[in-house]
Design a protein around this motif. Structure first.
Motif, PDB file in Angstrom:
ATOM      1  N   ILE A 109     -18.073 -56.276 -70.184  1.00 60.35           N
ATOM      2  CA  ILE A 109     -18.735 -57.508 -69.766  1.00 60.35           C
ATOM      3  C   ILE A 109     -20.046 -57.135 -69.078  1.00 60.35           C
ATOM      4  O   ILE A 109     -20.185 -56.040 -68.537  1.00 60.35           O
ATOM      5  N   PHE A 110     -20.983 -58.027 -69.146  1.00 57.19           N
ATOM      6  CA  PHE A 110     -22.292 -57.788 -68.547  1.00 57.19           C
ATOM      7  C   PHE A 110     -22.392 -58.587 -67.260  1.00 57.19           C
ATOM      8  O   PHE A 110     -22.084 -59.771 -67.223  1.00 57.19           O
ATOM      9  N   SER A 111     -22.810 -57.914 -66.206  1.00 59.56           N
ATOM     10  CA  SER A 111     -22.947 -58.559 -64.905  1.00 59.56           C
ATOM     11  C   SER A 111     -24.283 -58.155 -64.295  1.00 59.56           C
ATOM     12  O   SER A 111     -24.961 -57.257 -64.791  1.00 59.56           O
ATOM     13  N   ALA A 112     -24.621 -58.810 -63.228  1.00 59.32           N
ATOM     14  CA  ALA A 112     -25.875 -58.497 -62.535  1.00 59.32           C
ATOM     15  C   ALA A 112     -25.812 -57.081 -61.981  1.00 59.32           C
ATOM     16  O   ALA A 112     -24.750 -56.614 -61.579  1.00 59.32           O
ATOM     17  N   PRO A 113     -26.926 -56.367 -61.975  1.00 60.66           N
ATOM     18  CA  PRO A 113     -26.912 -55.017 -61.413  1.00 60.66           C
ATOM     19  C   PRO A 113     -26.620 -55.057 -59.921  1.00 60.66           C
ATOM     20  O   PRO A 113     -26.928 -56.021 -59.231  1.00 60.66           O
ATOM     21  N   SER A 114     -26.029 -54.012 -59.443  1.00 58.95           N
ATOM     22  CA  SER A 114     -25.690 -53.908 -58.031  1.00 58.95           C
ATOM     23  C   SER A 114     -26.902 -53.357 -57.275  1.00 58.95           C
ATOM     24  O   SER A 114     -27.154 -52.158 -57.277  1.00 58.95           O
ATOM     25  N   LEU A 115     -27.639 -54.244 -56.657  1.00 58.93           N
ATOM     26  CA  LEU A 115     -28.831 -53.862 -55.909  1.00 58.93           C
ATOM     27  C   LEU A 115     -28.605 -54.152 -54.431  1.00 58.93           C
ATOM     28  O   LEU A 115     -27.898 -55.076 -54.073  1.00 58.93           O
ATOM     29  N   SER A 116     -29.207 -53.362 -53.596  1.00 59.29           N
ATOM     30  CA  SER A 116     -29.079 -53.614 -52.164  1.00 59.29           C
ATOM     31  C   SER A 116     -30.413 -53.350 -51.485  1.00 59.29           C
ATOM     32  O   SER A 116     -31.269 -52.667 -52.016  1.00 59.29           O
ATOM     33  N   ARG A 117     -30.546 -53.921 -50.318  1.00 57.27           N
ATOM     34  CA  ARG A 117     -31.766 -53.735 -49.530  1.00 57.27           C
ATOM     35  C   ARG A 117     -31.424 -52.914 -48.311  1.00 57.27           C
ATOM     36  O   ARG A 117     -30.314 -52.957 -47.804  1.00 57.27           O
ATOM     37  N   VAL A 118     -32.406 -52.188 -47.826  1.00 59.79           N
ATOM     38  CA  VAL A 118     -32.201 -51.408 -46.607  1.00 59.79           C
ATOM     39  C   VAL A 118     -32.633 -52.245 -45.408  1.00 59.79           C
ATOM     40  O   VAL A 118     -33.383 -53.210 -45.538  1.00 59.79           O
ATOM     41  N   GLY A 119     -32.160 -51.860 -44.241  1.00 58.86           N
ATOM     42  CA  GLY A 119     -32.529 -52.566 -43.024  1.00 58.86           C
ATOM     43  C   GLY A 119     -34.008 -52.371 -42.697  1.00 58.86           C
ATOM     44  O   GLY A 119     -34.673 -51.474 -43.216  1.00 58.86           O
ATOM     45  N   ARG A 120     -34.510 -53.228 -41.811  1.00 58.52           N
ATOM     46  CA  ARG A 120     -35.939 -53.206 -41.465  1.00 58.52           C
ATOM     47  C   ARG A 120     -36.383 -51.867 -40.878  1.00 58.52           C
ATOM     48  O   ARG A 120     -37.417 -51.327 -41.249  1.00 58.52           O
ATOM     49  N   ALA A 121     -35.593 -51.316 -39.966  1.00 56.78           N
ATOM     50  CA  ALA A 121     -35.973 -50.054 -39.315  1.00 56.78           C
ATOM     51  C   ALA A 121     -36.068 -48.926 -40.344  1.00 56.78           C
ATOM     52  O   ALA A 121     -37.019 -48.139 -40.327  1.00 56.78           O
ATOM     53  N   LEU A 122     -35.110 -48.853 -41.253  1.00 56.93           N
ATOM     54  CA  LEU A 122     -35.141 -47.811 -42.278  1.00 56.93           C
ATOM     55  C   LEU A 122     -36.307 -48.035 -43.238  1.00 56.93           C
ATOM     56  O   LEU A 122     -36.992 -47.085 -43.621  1.00 56.93           O
ATOM     57  N   ALA A 123     -36.569 -49.285 -43.606  1.00 55.24           N
ATOM     58  CA  ALA A 123     -37.694 -49.589 -44.502  1.00 55.24           C
ATOM     59  C   ALA A 123     -39.018 -49.156 -43.867  1.00 55.24           C
ATOM     60  O   ALA A 123     -39.877 -48.569 -44.534  1.00 55.24           O
ATOM     61  N   GLU A 124     -39.196 -49.419 -42.564  1.00 54.15           N
ATOM     62  CA  GLU A 124     -40.421 -49.014 -41.868  1.00 54.15           C
ATOM     63  C   GLU A 124     -40.535 -47.491 -41.818  1.00 54.15           C
ATOM     64  O   GLU A 124     -41.616 -46.938 -42.018  1.00 54.15           O
ATOM     65  N   ALA A 125     -39.420 -46.798 -41.561  1.00 56.43           N
ATOM     66  CA  ALA A 125     -39.445 -45.332 -41.515  1.00 56.43           C
ATOM     67  C   ALA A 125     -39.801 -44.760 -42.891  1.00 56.43           C
ATOM     68  O   ALA A 125     -40.583 -43.813 -42.994  1.00 56.43           O
ATOM     69  N   LEU A 126     -39.258 -45.331 -43.933  1.00 53.31           N
ATOM     70  CA  LEU A 126     -39.579 -44.865 -45.289  1.00 53.31           C
ATOM     71  C   LEU A 126     -41.042 -45.128 -45.629  1.00 53.31           C
ATOM     72  O   LEU A 126     -41.692 -44.292 -46.267  1.00 53.31           O
TER      73      LEU A 126
END
Length: 73
Positions: free
Chosen positions: A39-56
């Motif tokens: 079966i086809f389903s939506a890809p499993s995507l996730s977002r990182v938290g704000r602090a980690l996004a800023e560090a990256l």
């Protein structure tokens, strides 16, 4: 590796990790051995938290334009 989802009419859905493009339309169910269809389903995507996004973001910017320390406090 990609995760593909299959569903068995008797046992329900389950996931299989296979090389990209390695999924077939049908696969044997690991529980009962019966045919399970893909079966086809939506890809499993996730977002990182704000602090980690800023560090990256800081880390990525520092590759081309690193901050230079001019004096020690």
């Amino acid at each position: 590796m990609a995760t593909y989802e299959y569903v068995c009419s008797g046992c329900g859905p389950y996931d299989v990790a296979l090389p990209m493009g390695g999924a077939t339309p049908y696969r044997d169910c690991p529980e009962c051995g019966g045919p399970a269809r893909r079966i086809f389903s939506a890809p499993s995507l996730s977002r990182v938290g704000r602090a980690l996004a800023e560090a990256l973001d800081r880390e990525e910017r520092s590759r081309d334009a690193p901050e230079v320390v001019r004096d020690v406090h």
